[in-house]
Design a protein around this motif. Structure first.
Motif, PDB file in Angstrom:
ATOM      1  N   PRO A  94      45.702  28.999  55.916  1.00 34.35           N
ATOM      2  CA  PRO A  94      44.377  29.613  55.899  1.00 34.35           C
ATOM      3  C   PRO A  94      43.375  28.976  56.858  1.00 34.35           C
ATOM      4  O   PRO A  94      42.318  29.546  57.096  1.00 34.35           O
ATOM      5  N   LEU A 150      37.974  36.468  48.575  1.00 37.27           N
ATOM      6  CA  LEU A 150      37.981  35.104  49.065  1.00 37.27           C
ATOM      7  C   LEU A 150      36.749  34.710  49.849  1.00 37.27           C
ATOM      8  O   LEU A 150      36.167  33.668  49.654  1.00 37.27           O
ATOM      9  N   SER A 169      33.508  25.638  60.403  1.00 33.47           N
ATOM     10  CA  SER A 169      33.262  26.816  59.576  1.00 33.47           C
ATOM     11  C   SER A 169      33.513  26.507  58.111  1.00 33.47           C
ATOM     12  O   SER A 169      32.781  26.953  57.234  1.00 33.47           O
ATOM     13  N   TYR A 170      34.560  25.714  57.864  1.00 34.32           N
ATOM     14  CA  TYR A 170      34.939  25.435  56.484  1.00 34.32           C
ATOM     15  C   TYR A 170      33.819  24.745  55.728  1.00 34.32           C
ATOM     16  O   TYR A 170      33.516  25.099  54.601  1.00 34.32           O
ATOM     17  N   PRO A 214      27.557  25.155  54.758  1.00 29.44           N
ATOM     18  CA  PRO A 214      27.021  25.716  53.517  1.00 29.44           C
ATOM     19  C   PRO A 214      26.326  27.058  53.752  1.00 29.44           C
ATOM     20  O   PRO A 214      26.138  27.830  52.814  1.00 29.44           O
ATOM     21  N   ALA A 215      25.958  27.328  55.005  1.00 32.95           N
ATOM     22  CA  ALA A 215      25.317  28.612  55.313  1.00 32.95           C
ATOM     23  C   ALA A 215      26.363  29.669  55.647  1.00 32.95           C
ATOM     24  O   ALA A 215      26.017  30.806  55.965  1.00 32.95           O
ATOM     25  N   LYS A 216      27.646  29.292  55.596  1.00 31.97           N
ATOM     26  CA  LYS A 216      28.775  30.203  55.831  1.00 31.97           C
ATOM     27  C   LYS A 216      28.723  30.834  57.226  1.00 31.97           C
ATOM     28  O   LYS A 216      29.039  32.012  57.405  1.00 31.97           O
ATOM     29  N   ILE A 276      39.518  30.192  54.670  1.00 38.27           N
ATOM     30  CA  ILE A 276      38.970  29.657  53.424  1.00 38.27           C
ATOM     31  C   ILE A 276      37.716  28.859  53.763  1.00 38.27           C
ATOM     32  O   ILE A 276      37.592  28.334  54.870  1.00 38.27           O
ATOM     33  N   LEU A 277      36.799  28.794  52.825  1.00 33.99           N
ATOM     34  CA  LEU A 277      35.548  28.064  53.043  1.00 33.99           C
ATOM     35  C   LEU A 277      35.279  27.147  51.868  1.00 33.99           C
ATOM     36  O   LEU A 277      35.691  27.408  50.745  1.00 33.99           O
ATOM     37  N   HIS A 278      34.574  26.056  52.161  1.00 32.92           N
ATOM     38  CA  HIS A 278      34.163  25.141  51.109  1.00 32.92           C
ATOM     39  C   HIS A 278      33.160  25.857  50.198  1.00 32.92           C
ATOM     40  O   HIS A 278      32.339  26.630  50.680  1.00 32.92           O
ATOM     41  N   PRO A 279      33.237  25.610  48.877  1.00 35.36           N
ATOM     42  CA  PRO A 279      32.346  26.346  47.967  1.00 35.36           C
ATOM     43  C   PRO A 279      30.857  26.011  48.098  1.00 35.36           C
ATOM     44  O   PRO A 279      30.022  26.760  47.596  1.00 35.36           O
ATOM     45  N   ASP A 280      30.494  24.921  48.754  1.00 40.30           N
ATOM     46  CA  ASP A 280      29.072  24.568  48.858  1.00 40.30           C
ATOM     47  C   ASP A 280      28.273  25.648  49.592  1.00 40.30           C
ATOM     48  O   ASP A 280      28.731  26.188  50.585  1.00 40.30           O
ATOM     49  N   THR A 281      27.074  25.917  49.085  1.00 35.73           N
ATOM     50  CA  THR A 281      26.181  26.858  49.758  1.00 35.73           C
ATOM     51  C   THR A 281      24.804  26.215  49.891  1.00 35.73           C
ATOM     52  O   THR A 281      24.521  25.209  49.260  1.00 35.73           O
TER      53      THR A 281
END
Lengths: 444, 311
Positions: free
Chosen positions: A338, A365, A419-420, A423-425, B13-18
């Motif tokens: 991933p 996801l 990217s992972y 926190p702002a995605k 996949i992304l880290h859950p932190d926002t």
């Protein structure tokens, strides 16, 4: 197990990187061999470089291991049939934005090996490079760089360390790990063979600390046939991402930094993936080229995750059916893990030499909401190459090409760490790719 | 299996932190000191905090509505700004003045510069300074804890020896309503460190610089560290992501600079307190600090002369 303290600790620890969930749920699942599907479509480009040129035509009878595409240049690799049967034709094939020809073969279900296959005698480095070429071997960690080219360094280049990459730092994937457990003889024999023939004095087998069983197994075998000067060593890497990236693993293993635009050979290292070693040794022993791959089928949408040995050219659809299917919500099929995997987009995409996993994810996801950058600096801290992805994004968004030049985006290996952690995605890795393309364009 | 498959760029996949999660963590970290402030200074303190938070959130909400911008109050950052501002005000401040502070923080300092991530100054700090110059009377009128005795002096301006280390550390002294308990602010700071929300570099450099300079110049160390706004400033305001450097070296420079300016203002300036001004001044330098503290990439090779000439 005594003597475990002899397992090396990393010589260097890279700044940055991220801690990922390992999700190695298939670690203990013994690989199952998939029977040949009704048809395989074998792409001519399964590597970096020029595509191979088909050398068969419709109606021809082929066997497992029969050459069907010859290398299309120096940086290229030949392609072999993965099943026995009849060539149906040559079609167009595309995945990940690249297109090439593919040879479609109807399987007779017998999996008869090519009668002309014979063990390969290799004594010198040139022989080994030729074996890699004949085997159709490419970097099996995912990059797909032809191994022959990697070994064709000049005689003046002093290589003192062979690094065997068994880091397997992506979540889900356990195919290299299963290779250590199931094919350990090919792995260990292959390592000693390559070391001897290439005349490299030192070998470091690097495995992440979350694979203790593989470390124990290889240690036991390697201890048994320990050579006099004790030159084959195991190293336990920290289980952090991206330990398996070439520059990172070289730094971990030797403390040497590969400068920008240089090759591992320039700092005296050759890096080979653990599965590549096993595949090469199998070819030396039996003459069977690279025609099947052990892949991990896992992900949030996979019903029964497992490792499968699949003939190259088998469609994703056939593999997933054989694996036991995917759930209703399945929305994304990824070749690889991933973090760096490429979306297959279609179920008709096929398993290639460099495929080490098929990861199927549910739609839920990825959060779609991107919020403004809050300048937290996590992307910069996560970058193993010490770049500043947020600054790159700002420069790209404002069209500051001049500023981009000072941000060294060429060093980016697109590991996805920025990217992972964001926190702002924000899609920072994608922006890094854009920035690289923008710079290439501006140089023209 | 869905008909249409996703074609997305890696990583998948992304880290859950926002952003929202981070801001919530800051609120959680501030909460003990804020609640303690309400206990010390009574219902007035609670009213100031409530007015500040509600006005801040409402300002951002209405600004987005009026300018037809995507609604951003969900990221909780306005709550953090309102809460921080409120904690930096005396409990006795008229509520309408507190409200003006919140409006100034959100509209003038934050939204007019582009909203979250774009402001050059810390909104709560800038608003506190705006209030200080606009309403100097009510901004410097403090009450003794758990009583209504009015005093104009925080420990920084009081005679030395008035307060013991213990009363300073646990916040039994006059001051802004949320800044007095060093203990609870440090607890909040440790929470943020454990949650990896902040790095320790800025607080340690900031507090360390003030401590060293105070010791050298013979100031009362306990009063310097715990008597004013240093703890809340160093732990919660100087570490604001947007208005502090992103590089580790830059953070050290920023923290030391804040400490130095704080000390100079306290020692030589006409004002008893200098934390807010020091942070504001250093905020302005952040882009330069960032630019000059960029690290070289891994395996960096200087471009050869030839390439430089062509490039």
């Amino acid at each position: 197990m005594d003597g475990k303290e002899k397992i090396l600790s990393p010589a260097g620890r890279i700044r940055g990187g991220v801690t990922l969930p390992h999700l190695k749920g298939t670690a203990d699942s013994e690989s199952v061999i998939m029977p040949p599907p009704a048809t395989v479509r074998i792409p001519m480009r399964q590597h970096i470089g020029a595509p191979a040129e088909p050398v068969v035509s419709a109606g021809e009878k082929v066997f497992v291991g029969t050459l069907i595409g010859k290398a299309g240049g120096f940086v290229s690799a030949p392609v072999h049939s993965s099943v026995s049967g009849t060539v149906k034709g040559i079609e167009d094939y595309s995945v990940g934005g690249q297109s090439c020809k593919c040879v479609v073969i109807e399987s007779d279900g017998l999996m008869e090996p090519d009668p002309y296959l014979a063990p390969f005698n290799a004594d010198t480095r040139a022989d080994i490079a030729e074996a890699c070429d004949k085997c159709g071997l490419v970097g099996l960690g995912g990059a797909g760089f032809p191994t022959k080219v990697k070994l064709s360094y000049s005689d003046d280049t002093k290589i003192d360390t062979l690094i065997i990459n068994g880091a397997e730092c992506e979540p889900y994937i356990t195919s290299d790990y299963r290779a250590c457990i199931e094919d350990y003889e090919d792995v260990v024999d292959g390592i000693y063979f390559i070391k001897e023939k290439l005349g490299i004095p030192k070998v470091i087998i690097c495995i992440e600390s979350n694979k203790e069983k593989a470390i124990s197994k290889l240690y036991a075998i390697a201890s048994d046939r320990r050579d006099m000067d004790d030159s084959v060593k195991l190293m336990r890497l920290p289980a952090s991402y991206p330990q398996g990236a070439e520059k990172v693993i070289i730094y971990s293993a030797t403390g040497r930094r590969v400068p920008a635009g240089k090759l591992p050979a320039d700092v005296g290292c050759i890096v080979m993936n653990i599965t590549s070693v096993a595949a090469l040794y199998r070819f030396i022993k039996t003459g069977m080229p690279l025609v099947s791959k052990r892949i991990t089928v896992d992900g949030t949408a996979v019903k029964e995750p497992k490792n499968i040995i699949v003939p190259i050219g088998t469609s994703v659809k056939d593999v997933l059916e054989f694996a036991g299917g995917v759930s209703e919500e399945a929305a994304e099929i990824i070749f690889g893990g991933p973090m760096m995997g490429v979306d297959a987009v279609s179920e008709n995409a096929v398993v290639e030499k460099r495929t080490n996993a098929i990861t199927v994810m549910r739609e839920t996801l990825k959060p779609a909401v991107t919020t403004p950058c809050i300048k937290c600096g996590r992307c910069a801290r996560a970058c193993p190459m010490r770049l500043y992805p947020a600054s790159v994004e700002a420069a790209v968004n404002h069209g500051f090409t001049e500023r981009l030049k000072g941000l060294n985006v060429d060093y980016c290996m697109e590991c996805g760490s920025c990217s992972y952690v964001c926190p702002a995605k924000r899609p920072l890795t994608q922006v890094m790719r854009l920035a690289k393309a923008e710079l290439r364009r501006s140089k023209k | 299996m869905k008909e249409i498959l996703t074609a997305a760029s890696s990583p998948h996949i992304l880290h859950p932190d926002t952003t929202r999660g981070i801001m919530s963590d800051v609120v959680i970290a501030l909460a003990p000191a804020a609640v303690y402030g309400c206990i010390l200074f009574g219902w007035q303190a609670a009213a100031v905090l409530a007015v500040c938070i509600i006005t801040a959130v409402a300002s951002e909400f209405l600004w987005n509505l009026a300018l037809k911008k995507p609604q951003s109050v969900g990221d909780i950052s306005a709550v953090v700004t309102g809460l921080l501002l409120g904690m930096n005000l005396p409990a006795s401040i008229p509520l309408w003045q507190a409200a003006i502070g919140s409006v100034a923080a959100i509209i003038v300092v934050k939204q007019m510069f582009g909203g979250i991530g774009c402001n050059f100054a810390n909104p709560a700090i800038a608003a506190r300074i705006i209030l200080l110059v606009s309403f100097p009377g009510s901004m410097t009128k403090f009450t003794e804890p758990v009583s209504d005795i009015v005093t104009s002096a925080t420990p920084l301006a009081a005679e030395s020896g008035t307060y013991t280390l213990k009363s300073l550390f646990f916040g039994m002294h006059p001051g802004s309503l949320g800044e007095t308990s060093a203990f609870l602010l440090i607890v909040g700071g440790i929470y943020l460190l454990l949650r990896r929300v902040i790095s320790p570099v800025i607080p340690l450099c900031f507090i360390g610089t003030v401590a060293v300079l105070s010791l050298i110049s013979g100031e009362d160390l306990a009063v310097s560290l715990f008597g004013g706004g240093l703890m809340i400033g160093a732990i919660f305001m100087a570490t604001d992501y947007t208005t502090s450097p992103t590089t580790a070296l830059g953070k050290a420079v920023f923290g030391i600079g804040c400490g130095l300016i704080t000390f100079i203002i306290r020692k030589f300036g006409a004002l008893p307190e200098g934390v807010s001004y020091s942070i504001l001044l250093m905020n302005i330098l952040v882009p330069y600090i960032n630019r000059y503290t960029l690290s070289k990439p891994f395996g960096f090779l200087k471009p050869s002369k030839e390439e430089t000439a062509n490039g």
